[in-house]
Design a protein around this motif. Structure first.
Motif, PDB file in Angstrom:
ATOM      1  N   LEU A 172       0.862  -1.099   0.153  1.00 52.78           N
ATOM      2  CA  LEU A 172       0.030   0.078  -0.053  1.00 52.78           C
ATOM      3  C   LEU A 172       0.669   1.424  -0.156  1.00 52.78           C
ATOM      4  O   LEU A 172       0.491   2.403  -0.641  1.00 52.78           O
ATOM      5  N   LYS A 173       2.042   1.176   0.549  1.00 53.76           N
ATOM      6  CA  LYS A 173       3.027   2.264   0.642  1.00 53.76           C
ATOM      7  C   LYS A 173       3.762   2.329  -0.652  1.00 53.76           C
ATOM      8  O   LYS A 173       4.434   3.298  -0.853  1.00 53.76           O
ATOM      9  N   GLY A 174       3.883   1.313  -1.167  1.00 53.47           N
ATOM     10  CA  GLY A 174       4.809   1.124  -2.547  1.00 53.47           C
ATOM     11  C   GLY A 174       6.376   1.335  -2.067  1.00 53.47           C
ATOM     12  O   GLY A 174       7.185   1.762  -2.833  1.00 53.47           O
ATOM     13  N   VAL A 175       6.842   0.372  -1.223  1.00 52.73           N
ATOM     14  CA  VAL A 175       7.991   0.159  -0.619  1.00 52.73           C
ATOM     15  C   VAL A 175       8.539  -1.230  -0.677  1.00 52.73           C
ATOM     16  O   VAL A 175       7.674  -2.014  -0.152  1.00 52.73           O
ATOM     17  N   ASP A 176       9.694  -1.304  -0.679  1.00 49.62           N
ATOM     18  CA  ASP A 176      10.482  -2.836  -0.363  1.00 49.62           C
ATOM     19  C   ASP A 176      10.784  -2.881   0.871  1.00 49.62           C
ATOM     20  O   ASP A 176      10.565  -2.119   1.796  1.00 49.62           O
ATOM     21  N   VAL A 177      11.530  -3.751   1.361  1.00 47.98           N
ATOM     22  CA  VAL A 177      11.909  -4.179   2.725  1.00 47.98           C
ATOM     23  C   VAL A 177      12.711  -3.018   3.240  1.00 47.98           C
ATOM     24  O   VAL A 177      12.727  -2.653   4.274  1.00 47.98           O
ATOM     25  N   VAL A 178      13.667  -2.434   2.364  1.00 47.13           N
ATOM     26  CA  VAL A 178      14.425  -1.373   3.018  1.00 47.13           C
ATOM     27  C   VAL A 178      13.852  -0.089   3.050  1.00 47.13           C
ATOM     28  O   VAL A 178      13.840   0.532   4.140  1.00 47.13           O
ATOM     29  N   GLY A 179      12.931   0.090   2.067  1.00 41.78           N
ATOM     30  CA  GLY A 179      12.140   1.304   1.991  1.00 41.78           C
ATOM     31  C   GLY A 179      11.107   1.252   3.483  1.00 41.78           C
ATOM     32  O   GLY A 179      10.914   2.369   4.034  1.00 41.78           O
ATOM     33  N   MET A 180      10.678   0.100   3.700  1.00 41.93           N
ATOM     34  CA  MET A 180       9.811   0.043   4.831  1.00 41.93           C
ATOM     35  C   MET A 180      10.598   0.410   6.094  1.00 41.93           C
ATOM     36  O   MET A 180      10.067   0.997   7.159  1.00 41.93           O
ATOM     37  N   SER A 181      11.828  -0.300   6.371  1.00 39.73           N
ATOM     38  CA  SER A 181      12.564   0.111   7.521  1.00 39.73           C
ATOM     39  C   SER A 181      12.957   1.538   7.322  1.00 39.73           C
ATOM     40  O   SER A 181      12.914   2.275   8.513  1.00 39.73           O
ATOM     41  N   LEU A 182      13.414   2.176   6.329  1.00 39.67           N
ATOM     42  CA  LEU A 182      13.517   3.613   6.305  1.00 39.67           C
ATOM     43  C   LEU A 182      12.452   4.528   6.598  1.00 39.67           C
ATOM     44  O   LEU A 182      12.447   5.727   7.351  1.00 39.67           O
ATOM     45  N   SER A 183      11.052   3.973   6.471  1.00 39.77           N
ATOM     46  CA  SER A 183       9.838   4.686   6.938  1.00 39.77           C
ATOM     47  C   SER A 183       9.830   4.967   8.429  1.00 39.77           C
ATOM     48  O   SER A 183       9.090   5.727   8.943  1.00 39.77           O
ATOM     49  N   TYR A 184      10.529   4.135   9.282  1.00 40.74           N
ATOM     50  CA  TYR A 184      10.477   4.300  10.458  1.00 40.74           C
ATOM     51  C   TYR A 184      11.795   5.000  11.074  1.00 40.74           C
ATOM     52  O   TYR A 184      12.509   4.536  12.226  1.00 40.74           O
ATOM     53  N   MET A 185      12.510   5.681  10.210  1.00 40.36           N
ATOM     54  CA  MET A 185      13.625   6.312  10.562  1.00 40.36           C
ATOM     55  C   MET A 185      13.578   7.272  11.695  1.00 40.36           C
ATOM     56  O   MET A 185      14.505   7.327  12.499  1.00 40.36           O
ATOM     57  N   ASN A 186      12.554   8.123  12.019  1.00 37.77           N
ATOM     58  CA  ASN A 186      12.590   8.959  13.314  1.00 37.77           C
ATOM     59  C   ASN A 186      12.455   7.784  14.421  1.00 37.77           C
ATOM     60  O   ASN A 186      13.168   8.272  15.531  1.00 37.77           O
ATOM     61  N   GLU A 187      11.806   6.998  14.505  1.00 35.77           N
ATOM     62  CA  GLU A 187      11.717   6.251  15.578  1.00 35.77           C
ATOM     63  C   GLU A 187      13.079   5.294  15.760  1.00 35.77           C
ATOM     64  O   GLU A 187      13.546   5.172  16.968  1.00 35.77           O
ATOM     65  N   ILE A 188      13.796   4.901  14.542  1.00 36.24           N
ATOM     66  CA  ILE A 188      15.076   4.320  14.636  1.00 36.24           C
ATOM     67  C   ILE A 188      16.007   5.250  15.472  1.00 36.24           C
ATOM     68  O   ILE A 188      16.929   5.072  16.195  1.00 36.24           O
TER      69      ILE A 188
END
Length: 221
Positions: A172-188
């Motif tokens: 639904l967001k149009g991301v792969d596994v790397v992109g999914m991880s990067l979407s949580y960059m603020n939390e990381i």
């Protein structure tokens, strides 16, 4: 980043082979490529071509009515065998967006979903119904609703399927596994900052150790 995928719709081709392994999906001679492009040539090569390299006209993907199929219907344990990710890349390069089968091999499933090749597991009876319809001369299109997790096809009731919430969000967001991880960059980064505040000696350990190593001409002979 890939485009968002809320639904996949199109004609389907059926390959009635259980335990179709990744060696068949992408034979070893095509593994020399270093990128994902051009792998469509090798997809199911030994099923599409004879030993002389001539097209097998009876194979489903060589028939004109299935030339632009976006969906593939397969047998049980689809994608078993070696873990080669080239099998997934080849399917995508050929134009497939989704595969519907009764079951999938675990590593193939992970590779496919991580590359935005949607895998839908349905009971054998439902897959057989879809195969029977797609093999008709007037075959209807199949629609896969990623938001509501349903497969729809004219003449059949809607078929529910399950995928993890994480995988659903990736499509639904149009991301792969790397992109999914990067979407949580603020939390990381928030976690990292809190960790380094409590244990500052763990921050940039490699860089600090490197600065302590004297630079010389290398070991003496």
């Amino acid at each position: 980043m890939s485009s968002t995928i809320k639904a996949i719709q199109g004609k389907a081709a059926a390959i009635r082979i259980d335990n179709l392994d990744t060696d068949q999906i992408m034979p070893k001679q095509f593994l020399r490529r270093i990128d994902k492009s051009g792998l469509a040539e090798g997809l199911l090569y030994d099923l599409r071509f004879d030993t002389q390299g001539a097209i097998k006209p009876d194979f489903v993907l060589n028939r004109p009515q299935y030339a632009k199929s976006k969906l593939l219907l397969g047998g049980s344990n689809f994608g078993c065998g070696s873990s080669r990710e080239h099998a997934v890349w080849g399917l995508l390069d050929y134009g497939f967006k989704a595969i519907i089968a009764p079951s999938f091999a675990e590593i193939f499933y992970s590779n496919a979903m991580g590359n935005q090749l949607l895998l839908v597991a349905l009971p054998v009876e439902q897959v057989e119904q879809l195969m029977a319809l797609c093999e008709r001369a007037d075959a209807p299109e199949i629609s896969i609703d990623v938001e509501n997790l349903e497969v729809r096809c004219a003449g059949l009731p809607a078929m529910k399927f399950e995928i993890s919430r994480r995988h659903q969000e990736m499509f639904l967001k149009g991301v792969d596994v790397v992109g999914m991880s990067l979407s949580y960059m603020n939390e990381i980064m928030a976690f990292a900052q809190a960790h380094w505040k409590q244990q500052p000696w763990t921050q940039d350990v490699a860089a600090r150790m490197k600065r302590q190593i004297p630079v010389g001409d290398g070991p003496a002979n």
